[in-house]
Design a protein around this motif. Structure first.
Motif, PDB file in Angstrom:
ATOM      1  N   ILE A 291       0.865  -1.169   0.000  1.00  0.00           N
ATOM      2  CA  ILE A 291       0.000   0.000   0.000  1.00  0.00           C
ATOM      3  C   ILE A 291       0.906   1.223   0.000  1.00  0.00           C
ATOM      4  O   ILE A 291       1.682   1.425   0.926  1.00  0.00           O
ATOM      5  N   PRO A 292       0.859   2.061  -1.045  1.00  0.00           N
ATOM      6  CA  PRO A 292       1.732   3.228  -1.087  1.00  0.00           C
ATOM      7  C   PRO A 292       1.445   4.170   0.080  1.00  0.00           C
ATOM      8  O   PRO A 292       0.312   4.283   0.536  1.00  0.00           O
ATOM      9  N   GLU A 293       2.515   4.833   0.558  1.00  0.00           N
ATOM     10  CA  GLU A 293       2.307   5.844   1.585  1.00  0.00           C
ATOM     11  C   GLU A 293       1.328   6.872   1.044  1.00  0.00           C
ATOM     12  O   GLU A 293       1.452   7.349  -0.077  1.00  0.00           O
ATOM     13  N   GLY A 294       0.343   7.224   1.847  1.00  0.00           N
ATOM     14  CA  GLY A 294      -0.651   8.187   1.395  1.00  0.00           C
ATOM     15  C   GLY A 294      -1.997   7.556   1.156  1.00  0.00           C
ATOM     16  O   GLY A 294      -2.999   8.247   1.144  1.00  0.00           O
ATOM     17  N   ILE A 295      -2.032   6.229   0.930  1.00  0.00           N
ATOM     18  CA  ILE A 295      -3.334   5.577   0.865  1.00  0.00           C
ATOM     19  C   ILE A 295      -3.745   5.296   2.300  1.00  0.00           C
ATOM     20  O   ILE A 295      -3.247   4.391   2.941  1.00  0.00           O
ATOM     21  N   GLY A 296      -4.587   6.090   2.799  1.00  0.00           N
ATOM     22  CA  GLY A 296      -5.071   5.941   4.157  1.00  0.00           C
ATOM     23  C   GLY A 296      -6.374   6.698   4.261  1.00  0.00           C
ATOM     24  O   GLY A 296      -6.977   7.021   3.266  1.00  0.00           O
ATOM     25  N   SER A 297      -6.800   6.995   5.444  1.00  0.00           N
ATOM     26  CA  SER A 297      -8.057   7.708   5.623  1.00  0.00           C
ATOM     27  C   SER A 297      -8.163   8.186   7.050  1.00  0.00           C
ATOM     28  O   SER A 297      -7.432   7.726   7.928  1.00  0.00           O
ATOM     29  N   ASN A 298      -9.091   9.112   7.282  1.00  0.00           N
ATOM     30  CA  ASN A 298      -9.460   9.531   8.631  1.00  0.00           C
ATOM     31  C   ASN A 298     -10.963   9.378   8.788  1.00  0.00           C
ATOM     32  O   ASN A 298     -11.715   9.572   7.824  1.00  0.00           O
ATOM     33  N   ASN A 299     -11.414   9.072   9.975  1.00  0.00           N
ATOM     34  CA  ASN A 299     -12.819   9.226  10.313  1.00  0.00           C
ATOM     35  C   ASN A 299     -12.942   9.365  11.823  1.00  0.00           C
ATOM     36  O   ASN A 299     -12.069   8.939  12.580  1.00  0.00           O
ATOM     37  N   TRP A 300     -13.993  10.031  12.248  1.00  0.00           N
ATOM     38  CA  TRP A 300     -14.213  10.180  13.688  1.00  0.00           C
ATOM     39  C   TRP A 300     -15.659  10.564  13.943  1.00  0.00           C
ATOM     40  O   TRP A 300     -16.382  10.985  13.035  1.00  0.00           O
ATOM     41  N   ALA A 301     -16.073  10.388  15.176  1.00  0.00           N
ATOM     42  CA  ALA A 301     -17.395  10.818  15.623  1.00  0.00           C
ATOM     43  C   ALA A 301     -17.255  11.371  17.035  1.00  0.00           C
ATOM     44  O   ALA A 301     -16.461  10.870  17.838  1.00  0.00           O
ATOM     45  N   VAL A 302     -18.027  12.406  17.321  1.00  0.00           N
ATOM     46  CA  VAL A 302     -17.950  13.118  18.585  1.00  0.00           C
ATOM     47  C   VAL A 302     -19.266  12.933  19.341  1.00  0.00           C
ATOM     48  O   VAL A 302     -20.352  13.091  18.770  1.00  0.00           O
ATOM     49  N   ALA A 303     -19.175  12.606  20.628  1.00  0.00           N
ATOM     50  CA  ALA A 303     -20.359  12.368  21.458  1.00  0.00           C
ATOM     51  C   ALA A 303     -21.146  13.666  21.664  1.00  0.00           C
ATOM     52  O   ALA A 303     -20.577  14.766  21.628  1.00  0.00           O
ATOM     53  N   PRO A 304     -22.453  13.563  21.897  1.00  0.00           N
ATOM     54  CA  PRO A 304     -23.273  14.766  22.096  1.00  0.00           C
ATOM     55  C   PRO A 304     -22.763  15.688  23.187  1.00  0.00           C
ATOM     56  O   PRO A 304     -22.864  16.916  23.071  1.00  0.00           O
ATOM     57  N   TRP A 305     -22.177  15.136  24.267  1.00  0.00           N
ATOM     58  CA  TRP A 305     -21.735  15.996  25.372  1.00  0.00           C
ATOM     59  C   TRP A 305     -20.518  16.835  25.017  1.00  0.00           C
ATOM     60  O   TRP A 305     -20.201  17.811  25.718  1.00  0.00           O
ATOM     61  N   ARG A 306     -19.839  16.508  23.915  1.00  0.00           N
ATOM     62  CA  ARG A 306     -18.738  17.340  23.437  1.00  0.00           C
ATOM     63  C   ARG A 306     -19.186  18.313  22.334  1.00  0.00           C
ATOM     64  O   ARG A 306     -18.365  19.047  21.787  1.00  0.00           O
ATOM     65  N   SER A 307     -20.448  18.301  21.974  1.00  0.00           N
ATOM     66  CA  SER A 307     -20.965  19.087  20.851  1.00  0.00           C
ATOM     67  C   SER A 307     -21.732  20.307  21.355  1.00  0.00           C
ATOM     68  O   SER A 307     -22.465  20.228  22.353  1.00  0.00           O
TER      69      SER A 307
END
Length: 816
Positions: free
Chosen positions: A271-287
């Motif tokens: 897998i070449p460097e750079g093939i990756g991804s980000n994802n995240w989710a934030v709980a309601p109490w931090r929103s």
């Protein structure tokens, strides 16, 4: 007489020109046909992105389908039943992306030779030998056992073919005219090939051969210490300290170490460097709003046509919006009325290499003290021009043998007489899992869908309107003894076989954790408390640390914060190591004042000292640091790599490299192998000196030509690598180790953020455009906004009437 001679010469030349204009010359199309104003490429400029015709009738529909196109040519499809929904999805996707769909399907099935001739034969043979066609067949066989899935795939196929059947040659997509061939009917097998394509991209990788070579030179303990997968300072996906209570034990390893007989190159694909991804989710109490927040941005090749297709699907029981790969009837990343979701590459070890012993006739293999017959599979490859090539692939119970010792591999990265075990060759209900995900109403439903996606393994993050946030790994994870698969396996012994798979409920996951967020960025999944081994080849956790550090500070997070984090270009390595690096160089120069320095050396130190440690597009300091960092890594490991220079090898990752450079553990292994501690100041000073020398020779003194974007800025490439159909490099901040993971032709291929309110509010963008027609403004219309960090609102409508209030055009598909 002279007049007649001139006439015949003129006639002959005319006939010759006509002849040349109507035949192929090499891989070039017949120029007369290609440039014909009535049927050639000029006609493509007249094809609208949104159909002008308001109604179409078909035999294959059960009821009327209403399709609303917005001003970006995104279709919102409203059907009265599931069959018609997927028929319409196939129809509009083919309308915008037919050539891309067919070309990627041909690639997935090992059929490129049919399009370009013998030059692609070895590539096709390789694809057949790793089991791409075989795997697609197994998926389709499995789907035919599920009446609902069979019906959906057949409806989608009928929709694609409805578009193809009415397509006139003058309206063929540009690439068909360029390569001089015509579309063929779509089949369900081609849709199944998409699963194999994704699996090959994301999971067909192993460092086993390289590490086995390195073990022979460095020893097992050194290799495991310098390539640890998880090490001090790692930021795992699942919260540190998570306790696991499983009633399952890993297999027992063999008592002795297997020493393979091969001397070959690296196995399979990286897998070449750079093939990756980000994802995240934030709980309601931090929103700020009290609703969960969600973000995803997969980092993939930046192609034209775009790898993604955007649409809404609405019918009884389903209402979903997002993006998919052209050729798939289901949304891969997106949201419905209850959930948002996205995924990152898992990169855990799901392919193993086995050394095989064959008999003299190469028809049997040795296993558990007996000879066993190979299973032979005939692969017939059609070649443009009418030829066919028959290739026999030999299968063991592990999987296919890619090449025999008397065969020349596609490239030196593939060893001979080794079998491959790959989870993608197990029949996979992945498409069924996607269907369930699209219709899920809560976390439990969504996890049920994920349990069906056996390939490829990924890290899914999802958030709900009920306030739940979760991260779940999926896929078939072999149940291994510790470090099984890190090195080459002995294909003669059953102890090296995969004994079982880890149950889905035992895969790493996290639901509503105490820290108030979940995230993934291709790093190691867990800390050392997780009881099962799953590989060592993960991204360094720089992106993960930036993301987690940022999310952990939010108590009133907003959508604007989610967008800002996706566009973050911080350089974590510089923030952690640069001051120590500069101090070491200054100390070295003080001790050795007579070192011969390049003219721009001190200016470079000054720039780095003043740098804000952000990979900004116009930054010169970023260019210096990144090239310096890479050069230091090369020089540091040169004493150890030297004996391996004629063999495949790896360098330890950047985090390990910096630890060793500054005499921190595992530096003891470096000392054991080289006999000395690394000369930190000397390595740093000489490396920077060489970087400044090379930059100055190539680009002149430090100035505009040294700006970071000119080395790293993104550009989009056409699938056929036709430069005129791609884009120029763009001035965008980021790097492969920043959340905004820009690196040349790789980067965030789809950015999406969502607030899980009722209704869900979402925004997204991808580089490129909805249409695959290079002659259309819609081909590349999103790219400028994407490069600027802009987002478009994503509207999930409940009814056709709601969608009709914000439409560019409406197309009605009616039954005859």
């Amino acid at each position: 007489m002279l007049k007649w001679i001139k006439f015949f010469i003129s006639l002959t030349l005319t006939l010759l020109v006509v002849f040349l204009l109507n035949i192929r010359i090499g891989q070039l199309p017949p120029f007369g046909k290609f440039l014909n104003p009535f049927s050639g490429i000029w006609q493509n400029a007249l094809i609208p992105d949104i159909p002008k015709q308001k109604e179409k009738t078909f035999d294959g529909l059960k009821d009327q389908v209403n399709i609303v196109f917005n001003n970006r040519s995104v279709p919102h499809i409203f059907a009265q039943n599931e069959h018609d929904l997927y028929f319409a999805a196939g129809y509009v996707m083919a309308m915008h992306r037919l050539w891309q769909m067919e070309f990627t399907a041909h690639a997935g099935l090992g059929r490129i030779s049919e399009l370009v001739g013998e030059q692609a034969l070895e590539f096709d043979r390789y694809l057949r030998r790793i089991g791409m066609h075989y795997g697609a067949e197994k998926i389709w066989e499995l789907m035919q056992q599920d009446e609902q899935m069979k019906s959906i795939l057949e409806a989608y196929t009928s929709g694609v073919n409805a578009w193809i059947s009415q397509l006139k040659p003058r309206h063929f997509p540009f690439e068909y005219k360029l390569l001089d061939y015509k579309p063929e009917p779509w089949t369900e097998l081609k849709t199944c090939a998409l699963v194999m394509n994704i699996s090959r991209t994301l999971s067909l990788h192993t460092q086993a051969v390289r590490l086995t070579h390195m073990k022979a030179f460095w020893g097992k303990d050194a290799v495991l210490a310098l390539f640890p997968g998880y090490h001090k300072g790692s930021e795992p996906i699942v919260s540190r300290g998570t306790q696991w209570d499983f009633d399952l034990e890993p297999p027992v390893p063999p008592a002795e170490t297997f020493i393979p007989q091969f001397v070959m190159e690296n196995l399979f694909e990286d897998i070449p460097e750079g093939i990756g991804s980000n994802n995240w989710a934030v709980a309601p109490w931090r929103s700020l709003t009290g609703n969960a927040l969600f973000a995803t941005d997969p980092h993939q090749p930046l192609n034209l046509p775009s790898m993604w297709y955007e649409m809404q699907l609405n019918a009884p029981g389903i209402n979903v919006y997002g993006v998919t790969f052209p050729g798939s009837p289901f949304i891969l990343m997106g949201f419905n009325k209850h959930l948002s979701w996205g995924n990152t590459a898992s990169t855990n070890l799901v392919v193993d290499a086995y050394e095989i012993e064959l008999d003299e006739n190469k028809l049997n293999y040795f296993y558990e003290n007996q000879w066993h017959p190979l299973t032979l599979r005939e692969e017939v490859i059609r070649i443009r021009g009418g030829k066919t090539f028959s290739d026999t692939v030999k299968y063991t119970h592990h999987g296919p043998i890619l090449y025999l010792d008397n065969e020349r591999p596609l490239n030196q990265n593939i060893p001979s007489v080794h079998a491959m075990r790959w989870t993608a060759l197990e029949p996979s209900p992945t498409l069924k899992g996607l269907k369930i995900m699209n219709t899920s109403s809560d976390v439990s439903d969504f996890r049920k869908g994920l349990s069906h996606i056996s390939t490829p393994p990924q890290n899914y993050v999802f958030a709900s309107t009920e306030g739940d946030i979760a991260m779940q790994n999926n896929g078939l994870w072999p149940l291994r003894w510790h470090d099984q698969g890190t090195f080459i396996n002995d294909g003669r012994r059953s102890i090296y076989d995969w004994q079982d798979y880890i149950p889905f409920e035992y895969l790493p996951h996290e639901i509503n954790p105490e820290r108030g967020f979940v995230s993934s960025a291709n790093q190691v999944h867990t800390d050392t408390l997780y009881p099962f081994f799953y590989g060592r080849d993960f991204s360094v956790s720089t992106r993960g640390k930036i993301i987690n550090n940022t999310l952990g500070k939010h108590e009133e997070a907003t959508i604007a914060d989610m967008k800002k984090l996706q566009l973050n270009a911080d350089n974590y390595e510089a923030n952690k190591w640069l001051q120590l690096i500069l101090d070491s160089v200054n100390a070295y120069l003080k001790e050795f004042p007579d070192v011969n320095l390049e003219e721009g050396f001190m200016d470079a130190l000054s720039r780095l000292n003043d740098w804000n440690k952000v990979n900004e597009a116009g930054s010169i300091a970023t260019t210096i640091f990144m090239q310096w960092r890479d050069k230091v890594r090369i020089e540091l490991w040169k004493p150890l790599i030297g004996p391996l220079k004629d063999y495949p090898h790896l360098r330890p990752d950047l985090e390990i490299s910096f630890l060793v450079l500054f005499h921190q553990s595992p530096v003891e292994y470096y000392v054991s192998l080289s006999g000395n501690l690394p000369e930190t100041g000397k390595i740093l000073t000489n490396s920077l000196n060489e970087v400044i020398r090379n930059l100055t020779l190539e680009y002149g003194p430090a100035g505009e030509r040294w700006q970071w974007w000119k080395f790293n800025g993104p550009y989009l490439t056409h699938f056929l690598n036709i430069q005129a159909l791609g884009t120029k490099r763009m001035p965008v901040s980021g790097s492969s180790l920043s959340p905004n993971a820009i690196r040349n032709s790789y980067g965030p291929s789809w950015r999406m953020v969502a607030e899980m309110s009722q209704p869900v509010k979402a925004w997204g963008i991808y580089p490129g455009g909805q249409t695959g027609n290079p002659a259309s403004p819609g081909y590349n219309e999103f790219t400028e906004d994407w490069a600027k960090g802009n987002y478009y609102p994503l509207k999930l409508y409940d009814t056709f009437e709601d969608a009709g209030s914000e439409n560019e055009a409406i197309l009605l598909l009616k039954t005859k």
